[in-house]
Design a protein around this motif. Structure first.
Motif, short mmCIF file in Angstrom:
data_model
loop_
_atom_site.label_atom_id
_atom_site.label_comp_id
_atom_site.label_asym_id
_atom_site.label_seq_id
_atom_site.Cartn_x
_atom_site.Cartn_y
_atom_site.Cartn_z
N THR A 316 66.20 28.76 -5.80
CA THR A 316 65.93 29.87 -4.89
C THR A 316 64.88 30.78 -5.53
OG1 THR A 316 67.65 31.30 -5.82
CG2 THR A 316 68.30 29.79 -4.05
N ASP A 317 64.41 31.75 -4.77
CA ASP A 317 63.35 32.63 -5.26
C ASP A 317 63.85 33.59 -6.34
OD1 ASP A 317 60.53 33.57 -4.92
OD2 ASP A 317 61.56 35.45 -4.46
N GLY A 318 65.16 33.88 -6.34
CA GLY A 318 65.71 34.80 -7.33
C GLY A 318 65.63 36.25 -6.92
N ARG A 319 65.04 36.50 -5.75
CA ARG A 319 64.95 37.87 -5.24
C ARG A 319 65.37 37.88 -3.78
NH1 ARG A 319 58.78 39.19 -6.74
NH2 ARG A 319 58.59 37.18 -5.70
N PRO A 320 66.07 38.94 -3.35
CA PRO A 320 66.49 38.99 -1.95
C PRO A 320 65.29 39.05 -1.01
CG PRO A 320 66.87 41.10 -3.04
CD PRO A 320 66.48 40.14 -4.11
N GLN A 321 65.42 38.39 0.13
CA GLN A 321 64.38 38.39 1.15
C GLN A 321 64.99 38.70 2.50
OE1 GLN A 321 62.00 34.81 1.15
NE2 GLN A 321 62.21 34.57 -1.05
N ILE A 322 64.18 39.26 3.39
CA ILE A 322 64.65 39.53 4.75
C ILE A 322 64.71 38.22 5.51
CG2 ILE A 322 64.13 40.69 6.92
CD1 ILE A 322 62.79 42.90 5.32
N ILE A 323 65.92 37.88 5.98
CA ILE A 323 66.13 36.64 6.71
C ILE A 323 66.03 36.86 8.21
CG2 ILE A 323 67.73 34.74 7.13
CD1 ILE A 323 66.56 34.87 4.30
N SER A 324 66.61 37.97 8.68
CA SER A 324 66.57 38.28 10.12
C SER A 324 66.76 39.77 10.32
CB SER A 324 67.65 37.51 10.88
OG SER A 324 68.94 37.90 10.44
N VAL A 325 66.31 40.26 11.48
CA VAL A 325 66.45 41.68 11.84
C VAL A 325 67.03 41.76 13.25
CG1 VAL A 325 65.28 43.87 12.21
CG2 VAL A 325 64.50 42.34 10.38
N GLU A 326 68.17 42.46 13.39
CA GLU A 326 68.80 42.69 14.70
C GLU A 326 68.55 44.14 15.09
OE1 GLU A 326 73.18 42.28 16.89
OE2 GLU A 326 73.00 42.14 14.69
N MET A 432 69.78 39.94 4.59
CA MET A 432 69.00 39.56 3.42
C MET A 432 69.75 38.51 2.60
SD MET A 432 67.43 43.22 2.19
CE MET A 432 66.07 42.39 1.35
N ALA A 433 68.99 37.67 1.92
CA ALA A 433 69.61 36.63 1.09
C ALA A 433 68.59 36.15 0.07
CB ALA A 433 70.08 35.45 1.95
N ASP A 434 69.12 35.56 -0.99
CA ASP A 434 68.27 34.89 -1.97
C ASP A 434 67.99 33.50 -1.41
OD1 ASP A 434 66.94 33.97 -4.16
OD2 ASP A 434 68.71 33.78 -5.44
N ALA A 435 66.89 33.38 -0.71
CA ALA A 435 66.62 32.18 0.08
C ALA A 435 66.11 31.03 -0.76
CB ALA A 435 65.61 32.50 1.18
N LEU A 436 66.33 29.84 -0.24
CA LEU A 436 65.79 28.62 -0.85
C LEU A 436 64.27 28.70 -0.83
CD1 LEU A 436 67.04 25.88 -1.87
CD2 LEU A 436 66.43 24.95 0.36
N ARG A 437 63.64 28.24 -1.89
CA ARG A 437 62.18 28.27 -1.96
C ARG A 437 61.58 27.39 -0.86
NH1 ARG A 437 59.96 30.31 -6.81
NH2 ARG A 437 61.52 30.72 -8.42
N THR A 438 60.48 27.82 -0.30
CA THR A 438 59.80 27.06 0.74
C THR A 438 59.33 25.71 0.19
OG1 THR A 438 59.02 29.10 1.75
CG2 THR A 438 57.88 27.07 2.35
N GLY A 439 59.57 24.65 0.94
CA GLY A 439 59.10 23.33 0.55
C GLY A 439 59.97 22.63 -0.46
N THR A 440 61.21 23.13 -0.67
CA THR A 440 62.07 22.54 -1.69
C THR A 440 62.43 21.09 -1.35
OG1 THR A 440 63.00 24.68 -2.29
CG2 THR A 440 64.29 22.74 -2.87
#
Length: 622
Positions: A316-326, A432-440
């Protein structure tokens, strides 16, 4: 084979040998054979003396090499009156030593370029003025001015609206990249645009570039198992050479045959091809952002069969990222992000920094918040553009809003929901979540193409989080809730499937990195302990750097072996021809030197390797 540590001495010996050969040929041409013989001997003796001194030094260190054959061939040629052959051997031998030194210097070009570009001073903002200071005096939170064309001296964040950086020395990327305020800038990058301000995050000695320099210096002094293996084979080749030379003399009664055999065997491609190819491989890998701490790890990397991956900061990226906004009140996504990020500028929480970075990436102008009150562990409130704004956990915001609170959202495993309230009304829920890196997924498939048959996860996180993150990746095993000690046991247990490579970035990964056959640390944001324990450091926090690294290691090893086999084969053919009388000592010396040149040039092909499996092949298109 190297008989002196000084390049100047190597050059001087080559010059003496060349002058001796050339002057002898001139004297022989004008019918002065005795003077010619003296000239040839004069060119041979200094080279022979230096060679004998080096042989004695190596024997003292317990090393036996094919330098002995060179000494025997020159000595035998002088003893039996083949002074021209001895002179040719001296020129070819000293020339080979010089050529080997030149080739290794060429192979280290990328690394030497890194060392030569280390900045010594920095320009610091101080009370409204600019002051040049020694790099050792730069500390975290200093504000530096990075001039156009200057090397970034320390890791930090862009403090200006934008910066254009050339990262080619770190990553091999040919095109400069545009960064915005708050983006990370790594030491060693070059300012390819207008001057900009940099907020320092680490001392220069702790920065990426300083670590690279230390790794390069260590790598340049290393010796691989393949190089040691070549030395052991050289002893066998020495025995074969002496046996063939003795047999040629014994059966023909002609000592010149023995001299010719010794000449053809000097020097041997075994001690040329391996070090040049491996050093070239280290240099080429560094060009693609993979710092390998020596030739031994490079060779081991070529045979890796199992990959053990840490999760956080690696998979994962190791940093929280915005996944979705309601959004609840009809505002646009940018408006929500505007108020959210403007207030979060006042917080040092990792999620706050991620939110601010996301807003800046969208080009949003963020006003400074006012009347900020932070509630540790719960949230933050203040005024943004004249409106009351609160940000925090859902329960924190619901308590403040009472009857107007929105229903708590459903949360997936491994996610966190941040609530935003504007003027005492709920405005949005941000997941927010520590998302999987793009292209993994594509990356793991590419790694399997390179021969890694087993890929497993080793994380200290909860099982549910690990399963959620790795869903659909096709990993061979998922190991969760592991302590650092358990990670070590896992690495050792995986060795039954073949050599193991462990990739991690945290302090807790350091023991497992040290236990693995190859430890790989994420160098840009990884802990110093993991970089110290690792055999390889990725200069960027992207696993895709592994692909060119592994491919270069495999192809470097293949080129080294091709050079050894071809060179030894040609040498053996030449020795047999000399033993049968088809090559004179002089002809044999010329033939062997041609073999050596071919071997070195073939080994230098490693510098031109262009990995077939690279970033562009699997990275998702924008």
């Amino acid at each position: 084979m190297v008989f002196a540590n000084s390049d100047r001495l190597k050059s001087a010996l080559l010059l003496v040998a060349v002058l001796g050969l050339a002057s002898g040929l001139v004297l022989f041409a004008v019918d002065k054979p005795h003077a010619a013989t003296f000239a040839w001997r004069s060119g041979v003796v200094p080279v022979l003396v230096a060679l004998i001194v080096e042989i004695l030094r190596r024997l003292w260190r317990g090393e036996v090499g094919l330098d002995i054959v060179a000494a025997l061939s020159m000595s035998a040629a002088l003893f039996f009156g083949e002074t021209l052959a001895a002179s040719v051997v001296a020129v070819m031998y000293s020339g080979g030593v010089f050529l080997e030194s030149f080739a290794e210097g060429r192979a280290r070009r990328e690394m030497s370029a890194l060392l030569s570009r280390v900045p010594r001073t920095a320009t610091r903002h101080a009370n409204g003025t600019l002051v040049d200071v020694e790099l050792d005096n730069v500390v975290p939170d200093d504000l530096l001015l990075i001039h156009q064309g200057a090397v970034v001296p320390a890791d930090g964040e862009i403090a200006s609206e934008q910066a254009i950086l050339d990262k080619s020395a770190l990553t091999g990327e040919s095109m400069p990249v545009r960064l915005g305020r708050g983006d990370e800038a790594f030491s060693g990058s070059i300012n390819a645009g207008e001057a900009f301000d940099l907020r320092v995050r680490h001392r220069a000695a702790e920065s990426t570039y300083a670590g690279i320099v230390r790794l390069v210096e260590a790598a340049q002094a290393s010796k691989a198992p393949m190089a040691r293996l070549a030395e052991r084979y050289s002893i066998l080749f020495l025995a074969v050479t002496l046996a063939l030379a003795t047999a040629a003399w014994w059966f023909t009664g002609d000592p010149v045959r023995a001299v010719a055999v010794l000449v053809v065997a000097t020097p041997c491609p075994l001690i040329l091809a391996v070090p040049v190819a491996l050093v070239a491989g280290l240099s080429r890998a560094a060009h693609f952002g993979v710092l390998i701490k020596g030739a031994k790890p490079l060779e081991t990397l070529a045979g890796i069969k199992t990959l053990v991956l840490d999760k956080t900061g690696t998979l994962t990226d190791g940093r929280p990222q915005i996944i979705s906004v309601e959004i609840f009140n009809g505002m646009s996504h940018d408006e929500v992000l505007h108020f959210l990020a403007a207030l979060e500028q006042a917080s040092k929480h990792p999620m706050a920094r991620a939110i601010v970075a996301a807003a800046r990436q969208r080009g949003l102008m963020l006003p400074a918040p006012e009347h900020v009150v932070e509630h540790p562990g719960e949230g933050i409130s203040g005024t943004v553009s004249g409106r009351q704004v609160s940000v925090g956990g859902v329960s924190f915001i619901n308590k403040r809003l009472a009857a107007t609170a929105a229903a708590s959202p459903m949360m997936n495993v491994g996610t966190v929901v941040v609530a935003l309230a504007i003027d005492n009304k709920i405005a949005a829920h941000i997941t927010m979540a520590d998302a999987l890196r793009t292209g993994t997924t594509e990356l793991l498939a590419a790694l399997r193409k390179l021969g890694i048959g087993r890929i497993v996860l080793a994380t200290g996180d909860r099982r549910a989080v690990a399963d959620n993150v790795t869903k659909g990746l096709g990993l061979d095993a998922v190991n969760s809730e592991l302590t650092p000690e358990q990670k070590v046991h896992l690495v050792l247990a995986e060795r039954k499937h073949g050599p193991v490579m462990m990739v991690g970035d945290g302090v807790n990964d350091a023991p497992a990195l040290a236990a693995a056959d190859i430890g790989v640390a994420m160098g840009a944001r990884g802990a110093a302990a993991s970089a110290e324990a690792a055999d390889i450091v990725l200069l960027l926090d992207h696993l895709d750097c592994l692909l060119p690294g592994i491919e270069i290691a495999k192809r470097s090893q293949r080129v080294a072996m091709e050079s050894v086999v071809a060179g030894i084969g040609m040498s053996v053919v030449g020795m047999v021809a000399a033993a049968l009388g088809y090559l004179t000592p002089v002809e044999g010396a010329v033939v062997q030197e041609l073999i050596d040149v071919a071997v070195i040039m073939n080994a230098l092909r490693v510098l031109a390797i262009k990995p077939r499996i690279g970033k562009e092949e699997y990275r998702p298109k924008a």
